[in-house]
Design a protein around this motif. Structure first.
Motif, PDB file in Angstrom:
ATOM      1  N   VAL A 179     -93.045  35.838  14.094  1.00  0.00           N
ATOM      2  CA  VAL A 179     -92.469  36.336  15.343  1.00  0.00           C
ATOM      3  C   VAL A 179     -92.685  35.312  16.446  1.00  0.00           C
ATOM      4  N   LEU A 180     -91.651  35.060  17.262  1.00  0.00           N
ATOM      5  CA  LEU A 180     -91.774  34.139  18.384  1.00  0.00           C
ATOM      6  C   LEU A 180     -92.348  34.913  19.569  1.00  0.00           C
ATOM      7  N   THR A 181     -93.619  34.681  19.850  1.00  0.00           N
ATOM      8  CA  THR A 181     -94.335  35.421  20.891  1.00  0.00           C
ATOM      9  C   THR A 181     -94.247  34.680  22.221  1.00  0.00           C
ATOM     10  N   VAL A 182     -93.969  35.439  23.296  1.00  0.00           N
ATOM     11  CA  VAL A 182     -93.714  34.849  24.607  1.00  0.00           C
ATOM     12  C   VAL A 182     -94.836  35.196  25.586  1.00  0.00           C
ATOM     13  N   ALA A 183     -95.434  34.164  26.168  1.00  0.00           N
ATOM     14  CA  ALA A 183     -96.427  34.332  27.228  1.00  0.00           C
ATOM     15  C   ALA A 183     -95.733  34.244  28.577  1.00  0.00           C
ATOM     16  N   GLY A 184     -96.445  34.594  29.657  1.00  0.00           N
ATOM     17  CA  GLY A 184     -95.844  34.632  30.984  1.00  0.00           C
ATOM     18  C   GLY A 184     -96.359  33.560  31.927  1.00  0.00           C
ATOM     19  N   LEU A 185     -95.474  33.103  32.812  1.00  0.00           N
ATOM     20  CA  LEU A 185     -95.799  32.094  33.815  1.00  0.00           C
ATOM     21  C   LEU A 185     -95.719  32.695  35.214  1.00  0.00           C
ATOM     22  N   ASP A 186     -96.522  32.154  36.133  1.00  0.00           N
ATOM     23  CA  ASP A 186     -96.414  32.567  37.521  1.00  0.00           C
ATOM     24  C   ASP A 186     -95.358  31.725  38.228  1.00  0.00           C
ATOM     25  N   LEU A 187     -95.252  31.881  39.535  1.00  0.00           N
ATOM     26  CA  LEU A 187     -94.211  31.173  40.286  1.00  0.00           C
ATOM     27  C   LEU A 187     -94.458  29.673  40.368  1.00  0.00           C
ATOM     28  N   ASN A 188     -95.659  29.241  40.036  1.00  0.00           N
ATOM     29  CA  ASN A 188     -95.975  27.808  40.025  1.00  0.00           C
ATOM     30  C   ASN A 188     -95.824  27.188  38.644  1.00  0.00           C
TER      31      ASN A 188
END
Length: 465
Positions: free
Chosen positions: A246-255
């Motif tokens: 499974v291609l797991t996606v992490a999250g980024l902030d506005l920077n």
């Protein structure tokens, strides 16, 4: 069913009920008052920053079906006109076509669908005082950009698979039953990409899911899942994002850095995408600002759709490899548990030359089943053991402040090592003491000279009272 198996089922079900829907509880949805739709279009900063507008020069996702396994999708939203190509309800509590928003957070599926494949809509015509049109009115109208949300793959089609998760299901089906049924239906109805903006706090998954995810792998379908959010209790990636392949996606902030709240961490993470200050559509035609890996996931699913549209014969493992190998490395060099292989770069994924791979860089559920289930999909799982390597989150020193308790494995291993070496050391001391006592008694309480063999009597020292 064994007592251990029943306990595992209850535990997993409780965890899924608490945070499924992508960390719905962790996805902050801020419904804004009525506003011009084009102001929401202006909020889609990720279209440019993630290279999506440049990727559109190559593909917009035509002829690709993406299944959205979520809380249902409102096909009546103006930005989703003509987008839905079918649907199904696996909960037993919603509309058969999956187009009725249901469950604890019914807006969730529509938010996901608009970000993934929204097409915007024509701006409303403004009334003018003059009945006579301006000579340049036609030219001006043709240059007006559409209002509303433009998805990452605006020419793709959506299959809505609605589930009732996060609260008691009046339809009676459990989380454990709904997920595999949803995956199978999506595969059987032509989905080339499956978006699962769902997650749990446990890295393990019910054995009942094995066959469905194996089926998707064998049918060459790309599955993209959310890593989960710390603000919702996911200090490490939870299932189904821990399932190999499974291609797991992490999250980024506005920077562009790993988000403290709207992300998680673990070795199963493949790529990172924007997860804060996101914008999407709500049932009924309105819009909202939200956050979480639930929103980062459709961005990546959309890029997968762009690739599958450009290269229809490309295998799922090659699609995933193209996305992760063109990602911009961030954090620790190479793959790491905060960014995976790096930050999503849609333009590079669509334009760069990428070497072919013989295997999915994120693993294979078929291989995992063979090793950890002993290749058996039918018998109940035994007492839970340590999860597979791809399902076990690692806890390295992070580059963002995170409150991550050590896992049982991480804390148990050093303890075992200490106990092992400590026990060995004590055993040596005891053995040496025994040998000295024997030697002392053999010489009548004296010390024998190793060269002459003479024995010197040793008088005991006086003790203080």
């Amino acid at each position: 069913m064994t007592r251990a198996t029943a306990r595992l089922r209850r535990t997993v079900s409780a965890l899924l009920s608490a945070v499924l829907a992508g960390g719905i509880a962790a996805s902050a949805v801020a419904t804004a008052p009525a506003a011009q739709a084009d102001s929401w279009r202006d909020k889609e900063y990720w279209l440019k920053e993630a290279g999506i507008t440049k990727a559109w020069e190559v593909s917009k996702g035509a002829n690709v079906k993406v299944a959205v396994i979520d809380s249902g999708v409102d096909g009546g939203h103006p930005d989703l006109k003509g987008v839905l190509a079918g649907g199904h309800d696996v909960s037993g509590a919603g509309a058969p076509d999956g187009e009725k928003s249901i469950g604890a957070k019914p807006e969730h599926g529509t938010l996901v669908a608009t970000m993934l494949a929204g097409r915007g809509h024509e701006p409303a015509k403004k009334a003018t005082a003059s009945a006579k049109p301006s000579p340049n009115a036609t030219a001006t109208a043709s240059k007006t950009k559409p209002d509303g949300i433009m998805g990452v793959a605006p020419e793709a089609q959506i299959l809505s698979v609605s589930t009732w998760l996060g609260s008691a299901n009046p339809g009676g089906k459990s989380d454990q039953d709904q997920i595999p049924e949803a995956v199978r239906w999506a595969v059987d109805n032509g989905a080339k990409v499956i978006n699962i903006s769902l997650g749990s706090t446990s890295p393990e998954w019910p054995q009942s899911w094995d066959a469905a995810f194996l089926y998707a792998e064998q049918k060459d379908v790309v599955i993209v899942a959310a890593a989960g959010n710390r603000v919702g209790g996911n200090v490490q990636v939870g299932a189904p994002a821990t399932i190999p392949g499974v291609l797991t996606v992490a999250g980024l902030d506005l920077n562009g850095q790993a988000s403290t709240d709207s992300s998680s961490q673990g070795i199963s993470i493949g790529v990172a995408a924007p997860a804060e200050k996101l914008a999407g559509g709500l049932p009924g035609g309105s819009y909202a600002e939200w956050a979480g890996t639930s929103g980062a996931t459709p961005i990546v699913s959309g890029v997968a759709a762009l690739i599958r549209s450009k290269w229809p014969e490309m295998s799922a493992k090659q699609v995933i490899n193209r996305i992760v190998s063109t990602a911009k490395d961030e954090g620790s060099p190479g793959k790491d548990p905060l960014y995976g292989f790096g930050v999503l770069n849609a333009e590079a994924a669509l334009k760069d030359d990428v070497a072919e791979t013989k295997s999915n860089p994120l693993g294979s559920i078929a291989d995992w089943i063979r090793v950890h289930r002993r290749g058996n999909l039918a018998t109940p799982a035994p007492e839970p053991t340590a999860p597979a390597a791809t399902a076990q989150a690692t806890l390295p020193k992070a580059t963002v402040p995170v409150a991550v308790p050590p896992s049982q494995l991480d804390s148990a291993l050093p303890a075992a090592v200490v106990i092992g070496f400590g026990g060995l050391f004590i055993a040596i001391i005891v053995a040496g003491t025994v040998q000295l006592r024997r030697a002392y008694r053999a010489t009548g309480g004296g010390v024998e000279d190793p060269e002459t063999g003479a024995v010197t009597k040793v008088e005991p020292a006086h003790r203080r009272s």
